[in-house]
Motif scaffolding. Sequence first.
Motif, short mmCIF file in Angstrom:
data_model
loop_
_atom_site.label_atom_id
_atom_site.label_comp_id
_atom_site.label_asym_id
_atom_site.label_seq_id
_atom_site.Cartn_x
_atom_site.Cartn_y
_atom_site.Cartn_z
N PHE A 95 0.73 -1.20 0.25
CA PHE A 95 0.01 -0.01 0.04
C PHE A 95 1.02 1.35 -0.01
O PHE A 95 0.60 2.16 -0.76
CB PHE A 95 -0.84 -0.09 1.25
CG PHE A 95 -1.71 1.25 1.49
CD1 PHE A 95 -2.72 1.49 0.65
CD2 PHE A 95 -1.38 2.24 2.28
CE1 PHE A 95 -3.32 2.80 0.78
CE2 PHE A 95 -1.84 3.34 2.34
CZ PHE A 95 -3.01 3.64 1.62
N LEU A 96 1.97 1.07 0.77
CA LEU A 96 2.66 2.49 0.86
C LEU A 96 3.60 2.72 -0.22
O LEU A 96 3.64 3.73 -0.92
CB LEU A 96 3.76 2.36 2.05
CG LEU A 96 2.96 2.27 3.70
CD1 LEU A 96 3.86 2.15 4.52
CD2 LEU A 96 2.63 3.58 3.76
N ALA A 97 3.90 1.58 -1.04
CA ALA A 97 4.62 1.68 -2.34
C ALA A 97 3.85 2.09 -3.38
O ALA A 97 4.23 3.15 -4.04
CB ALA A 97 5.35 0.13 -2.60
N LEU A 98 2.56 1.64 -3.27
CA LEU A 98 1.62 2.11 -4.40
C LEU A 98 1.33 3.76 -4.26
O LEU A 98 1.15 4.56 -5.12
CB LEU A 98 0.37 1.40 -4.30
CG LEU A 98 0.36 -0.02 -4.88
CD1 LEU A 98 -0.54 -0.84 -4.64
CD2 LEU A 98 0.84 -0.11 -6.57
N LYS A 99 0.99 4.17 -2.78
CA LYS A 99 0.74 5.36 -2.41
C LYS A 99 2.08 6.47 -2.92
O LYS A 99 1.62 7.28 -3.31
CB LYS A 99 0.61 5.55 -0.85
CG LYS A 99 0.26 6.95 -0.36
CD LYS A 99 -0.17 6.90 1.04
CE LYS A 99 -0.44 8.18 1.57
NZ LYS A 99 -0.55 7.94 3.04
N GLU A 100 3.03 6.12 -2.87
CA GLU A 100 4.27 6.85 -3.27
C GLU A 100 4.34 7.03 -4.51
O GLU A 100 4.86 7.81 -5.02
CB GLU A 100 5.61 6.34 -2.62
CG GLU A 100 5.79 6.51 -0.97
CD GLU A 100 6.95 5.70 -0.37
OE1 GLU A 100 7.81 5.31 -1.23
OE2 GLU A 100 6.93 5.86 0.76
N GLY A 101 3.71 6.24 -5.36
CA GLY A 101 3.67 6.13 -6.84
C GLY A 101 4.79 5.67 -7.35
O GLY A 101 5.37 6.05 -8.38
#
Length: 101
Positions: A95-101
Amino acid sequence: MRELDELRQLTAGRLLAIWRESGEAAEEPGERALLCNARVLAESCFCEGRAVFRSGEEVLETLTPREMELLLRQLAEGEPPATAGDNPAFDRERFLALKEG
């Protein structure tokens, strides 16, 4: 896993004492690590102000290594513990990786 609402950080001195005591009780490095981690969690996990575990032995009897790892990671990173209502399939790192883009 038992319900808990607080992970309390231990002092560096307490961590060192637990590490030393675990070394005296263990016969090999892997055993020392498990004993140490279990004692840390026993002293760090709370629900409504009460300790969730009475001892490191109770942690070892109750939690899987994966559950211990998750709680230790949350403790080290200063994250609040996952509550019983959280989705156990949720991958926080992804989730955090996807959030950072």
